[in-house]
Every structure is written in structure tokens, then in C-alpha cells.
Design a protein around this motif. Sequence first.
Motif, PDB file in Angstrom:
ATOM      1  N   UNK A  57       1.161  -1.839  25.337  1.00 23.02           N
ATOM      2  CA  UNK A  57      -0.027  -2.074  24.512  1.00 23.02           C
ATOM      3  C   UNK A  57      -0.184  -0.982  23.457  1.00 23.02           C
ATOM      4  N   UNK A  58       0.110   0.247  23.867  1.00 22.18           N
ATOM      5  CA  UNK A  58       0.019   1.333  22.895  1.00 22.18           C
ATOM      6  C   UNK A  58       1.049   1.141  21.783  1.00 22.18           C
ATOM      7  N   UNK A  59       2.259   0.730  22.177  1.00 18.87           N
ATOM      8  CA  UNK A  59       3.308   0.495  21.179  1.00 18.87           C
ATOM      9  C   UNK A  59       2.884  -0.614  20.214  1.00 18.87           C
ATOM     10  N   UNK A  60       2.217  -1.617  20.773  1.00 15.92           N
ATOM     11  CA  UNK A  60       1.752  -2.717  19.911  1.00 15.92           C
ATOM     12  C   UNK A  60       0.719  -2.222  18.914  1.00 15.92           C
ATOM     13  N   UNK A  61      -0.189  -1.374  19.387  1.00 16.51           N
ATOM     14  CA  UNK A  61      -1.217  -0.853  18.476  1.00 16.51           C
ATOM     15  C   UNK A  61      -0.588   0.022  17.389  1.00 16.51           C
ATOM     16  N   UNK A  62       0.398   0.808  17.789  1.00 16.48           N
ATOM     17  CA  UNK A  62       1.073   1.663  16.793  1.00 16.48           C
ATOM     18  C   UNK A  62       1.767   0.798  15.749  1.00 16.48           C
ATOM     19  N   UNK A  63       2.415  -0.268  16.194  1.00 18.36           N
ATOM     20  CA  UNK A  63       3.098  -1.157  15.259  1.00 18.36           C
ATOM     21  C   UNK A  63       2.097  -1.835  14.322  1.00 18.36           C
ATOM     22  N   UNK A  64       0.958  -2.250  14.878  1.00 18.45           N
ATOM     23  CA  UNK A  64      -0.068  -2.871  14.032  1.00 18.45           C
ATOM     24  C   UNK A  64      -0.599  -1.881  12.999  1.00 18.45           C
ATOM     25  N   UNK A  65      -0.766  -0.635  13.416  1.00 20.31           N
ATOM     26  CA  UNK A  65      -1.254   0.377  12.462  1.00 20.31           C
ATOM     27  C   UNK A  65      -0.223   0.596  11.351  1.00 20.31           C
ATOM     28  N   UNK A  66       1.048   0.557  11.717  1.00 22.95           N
ATOM     29  CA  UNK A  66       2.095   0.708  10.697  1.00 22.95           C
ATOM     30  C   UNK A  66       2.017  -0.453   9.696  1.00 22.95           C
ATOM     31  N   UNK A  67       1.836  -1.659  10.214  1.00 26.84           N
ATOM     32  CA  UNK A  67       1.750  -2.831   9.338  1.00 26.84           C
ATOM     33  C   UNK A  67       0.522  -2.744   8.421  1.00 26.84           C
ATOM     34  N   UNK A  68      -0.589  -2.259   8.971  1.00 26.02           N
ATOM     35  CA  UNK A  68      -1.805  -2.106   8.154  1.00 26.02           C
ATOM     36  C   UNK A  68      -1.555  -1.106   7.030  1.00 26.02           C
ATOM     37  N   UNK A  69      -0.864  -0.014   7.343  1.00 25.33           N
ATOM     38  CA  UNK A  69      -0.545   0.977   6.320  1.00 25.33           C
ATOM     39  C   UNK A  69       0.306   0.386   5.206  1.00 25.33           C
ATOM     40  N   UNK A  70       1.283  -0.403   5.590  1.00 26.34           N
ATOM     41  CA  UNK A  70       2.184  -1.015   4.598  1.00 26.34           C
ATOM     42  C   UNK A  70       1.403  -1.997   3.706  1.00 26.34           C
ATOM     43  N   UNK A  71       0.572  -2.819   4.328  1.00 29.99           N
ATOM     44  CA  UNK A  71      -0.201  -3.793   3.555  1.00 29.99           C
ATOM     45  C   UNK A  71      -1.207  -3.095   2.637  1.00 29.99           C
ATOM     46  N   UNK A  72      -1.802  -2.020   3.135  1.00 22.88           N
ATOM     47  CA  UNK A  72      -2.760  -1.266   2.321  1.00 22.88           C
ATOM     48  C   UNK A  72      -2.064  -0.697   1.089  1.00 22.88           C
ATOM     49  N   UNK A  73      -0.836  -0.211   1.282  1.00 29.64           N
ATOM     50  CA  UNK A  73      -0.092   0.329   0.135  1.00 29.64           C
ATOM     51  C   UNK A  73       0.194  -0.778  -0.895  1.00 29.64           C
ATOM     52  N   UNK A  74       0.653  -1.933  -0.395  1.00 22.54           N
ATOM     53  CA  UNK A  74       0.972  -3.034  -1.321  1.00 22.54           C
ATOM     54  C   UNK A  74      -0.276  -3.502  -2.066  1.00 22.54           C
ATOM     55  N   UNK A  75      -1.394  -3.552  -1.339  1.00 20.28           N
ATOM     56  CA  UNK A  75      -2.641  -3.977  -1.978  1.00 20.28           C
ATOM     57  C   UNK A  75      -3.074  -2.953  -3.036  1.00 20.28           C
ATOM     58  N   UNK A  76      -2.914  -1.675  -2.716  1.00 23.45           N
ATOM     59  CA  UNK A  76      -3.273  -0.620  -3.668  1.00 23.45           C
ATOM     60  C   UNK A  76      -2.409  -0.673  -4.914  1.00 23.45           C
ATOM     61  N   UNK A  77      -1.116  -0.927  -4.731  1.00 23.57           N
ATOM     62  CA  UNK A  77      -0.210  -1.004  -5.884  1.00 23.57           C
ATOM     63  C   UNK A  77      -0.577  -2.200  -6.766  1.00 23.57           C
ATOM     64  N   UNK A  78      -0.897  -3.311  -6.120  1.00 27.49           N
ATOM     65  CA  UNK A  78      -1.287  -4.502  -6.889  1.00 27.49           C
ATOM     66  C   UNK A  78      -2.587  -4.234  -7.649  1.00 27.49           C
ATOM     67  N   UNK A  79      -3.519  -3.556  -6.982  1.00 30.75           N
ATOM     68  CA  UNK A  79      -4.793  -3.209  -7.616  1.00 30.75           C
ATOM     69  C   UNK A  79      -4.551  -2.381  -8.873  1.00 30.75           C
ATOM     70  N   UNK A  80      -3.656  -1.396  -8.754  1.00 25.56           N
ATOM     71  CA  UNK A  80      -3.395  -0.515  -9.898  1.00 25.56           C
ATOM     72  C   UNK A  80      -2.723  -1.278 -11.039  1.00 25.56           C
TER      73      UNK A  80
END
Lengths: 214, 165
Positions: free
Chosen positions: B27-50
Motif C-alpha cells: 500500500x505504501x508503494x502504491x501511494x508513492x507511485x501515485x504521488x510520483x504520477x501526481x508530480x508528473x501530471x502537475x509538471x505537464x499541466x504547469x508547462x501547458x499553462x505557461x
Amino acid sequence: MSEGAQSLAGAVDERLLEELPGLKLRYLTVERGSGRSNRGLKQRLRILSDRMAGQQAIAVRNQPIPWAYRVFFRHIGLDPDEQRTPVEQLVLERMLKGGFESRNLLDDALTIAIVESGVPVRALDADRVAGAPGIRPIGPGEGLEGRPGELPGGTLVIADEERPLGLLFGATAAGRGVTKATKRTMLLSVGVSGVPDIAIEEALWLVADALESG
Amino acid sequence: MAALLELDPKVGGERAGFVPRAPVEDRRAARIELRRQIGKLERELGELFATTFPRSGIEWAVPAAGGPRVLGIAELERTRDALSVRLADARAEVARRADTEQANRDLVERMIADPAEHRWVRVRSEDVGDRDCKHWHSRPRWGIVGMLLGWWRVKLSSGCPLAGG
């Protein structure tokens, strides 16, 4: 701040560290409170305002350190577009007001440090902090002074050895912030994964240096 | 990942006891993986915003679970999914606008090539995705005389007003 002064590490709850590796707290005590800002700081604010045009403001969120805090906000259930990260909040104010406005010595020093480094720094009255500060989830029955009722279980707070001092990236408990009566200021900075230690040290040092030279 | 579907009551899950629990480490590994995915999506969204600045009217908000606290798997999944949906919607909107802006750029070229065929047509900078204030306007040379004689031209405005002007 004397040249060799180093910040200290605050304790972070072990379970939190397992979930949020990279989370850390550094703090530093400066032997003075706030006061009137000086000409040098006001000049630095003006220079900073001139450097921060619209294009730079838009790009802030994609820079590595501000981005790391944005992501951390998402990780802990905060919406960084609603409750902005400190650097983004300052940049937004710069855009809305046309410049970084001078308020007082401490606020001006915090503004310069946060905008220069991207790292959030907050200040507390050091004489109203019992022991070393740390980051932990709130305990059963605990609340934040000045706020009615208990906080929801699991809420992350910065706390001293007796009580919560403020929400992580949120409100400060009543009576723990810096006032005109403050003689010693505790500067705290929360680090997250992706933010180098040197950036946190620099942010604290910038505020301490400005306070001591003010 | 099966572990992603589970809820952890200690960190925000609501339906504990209804699903078999995966080991803590999974479960911890799953949460870590989800956090990684959130970070990646946040970066892509930020780049698109810019890259879309100064276009306005695109929705960027992604609702949060509420905090600050450690989120459970279900909440992290909701955050990731909301970011993913927002990113897809924003990309679709940007693509749609890019088509419109290209059509407007083509229109400006046609206006310049044949102003008389585009009488009184005005295209603003923001219509072609630029951030300045100029506009192209097909109008008669010398006012009424040009109108009567069919002397049309495309006039480019002088840009943004001066600050404080």
C-alpha cells in the motif's frame, strides 16, 4: 546572524517521513524582532519587483523549487491554485499591486528570501516556543489556539514540545506569531522532496541577515 | 495495480473492512507511485499553462481533497485522475484554439493580399494567439474617397497604449 551560524533540524514524525520522504524542518533563532524596514531593504524590494515581470511570474511555477512545493501541496490535499504556495502568493501580489510593497522589516526580509530562493520561510516569536519545533500529525483532542474546536485527525502541524504552533503551510496559532513586543524571532523553513538543503539554508540566512542588519 | 484500488483507513480511506487488505508495504508503494504520477501530471499541466499564456478562459483548477494531511490511496487516485482529466481537457481546448488561431492568421494573409475583398474586417492579436495589442483592420485609404474609388488597404494598429497613458 553571525557568519558561522547554522540552522537546526526540527524533528519530523517517523510515519510522516516514511510517507513523505524529503520532508524536513530547519529553524534558526535571531536575537531581535521586527521593526521599521530600512532603505536598503526597500531598494532590494524595488529591484526584485523590476526583475519580476509577467513572463517571469508565469514561469515561476515551472521552476524546480516552486514546482516541488506545488506538488507537495497536492500530496497533502491542498490545492495550490486556491491556497497558493508562499512564492506564488507573493508573485501574484506583485502582479496585482505592480510591485512588492514594503511593510516592515520582517515581512520585507521574508518577501526577499522567499522570492529569491523559492523556499517558504515563516517566523514565530521565539520566546513563545517551548523547546524545539517539529512536524507531526495533530493528536487527539488537539486544536490550534485562536481557532474554535479540534482540528480534523491527521492534520499536519508545526508544533513545539507542548502544542501546535501552526498548520503546515497554513495559519499560525494565536499568540505565537511575531508582534511588536517580540524580542527574539524563530525562523522556520519546511523542506520537501526536490528542494536542496542549500536552498533552505540560503532562505533562512537571507531573512536572518536582513533582520540583523536592519 | 490491485493495491491502488484499496482504501487505507489510517490515511483517509472510508470503506475499510469491505476489501481484502494488501500488505502495508504494497500500500505504501502504491501511494508513492501515485504521488510520483501526481508530480508528473502537475509538471505537464504547469508547462501547458505557461505555453498558453496569455490566452484566457481555459480552466486550470483541480479540486483538492483537503488538508494538510497524509492522503490515502483513494484520495491520491482521485487527485491524479482529476489532474489527468484537467490536463486532457486543457490540451483539447488549446488544440481547438490553435486551429482557430491558424485560420485567423490565414485570414490576415488573405486580407493583406486582397483588402478590398475583406472590407472592414478586423483581426486582433489575441485572435492569432499573440500577446500584444495590435490589430489588422481592412479600411479605405483616405476615408470616403477611398470607399468610393475602391482603394482599400490593411492598416496595422500601433500596439498597446503606454502604461499610465
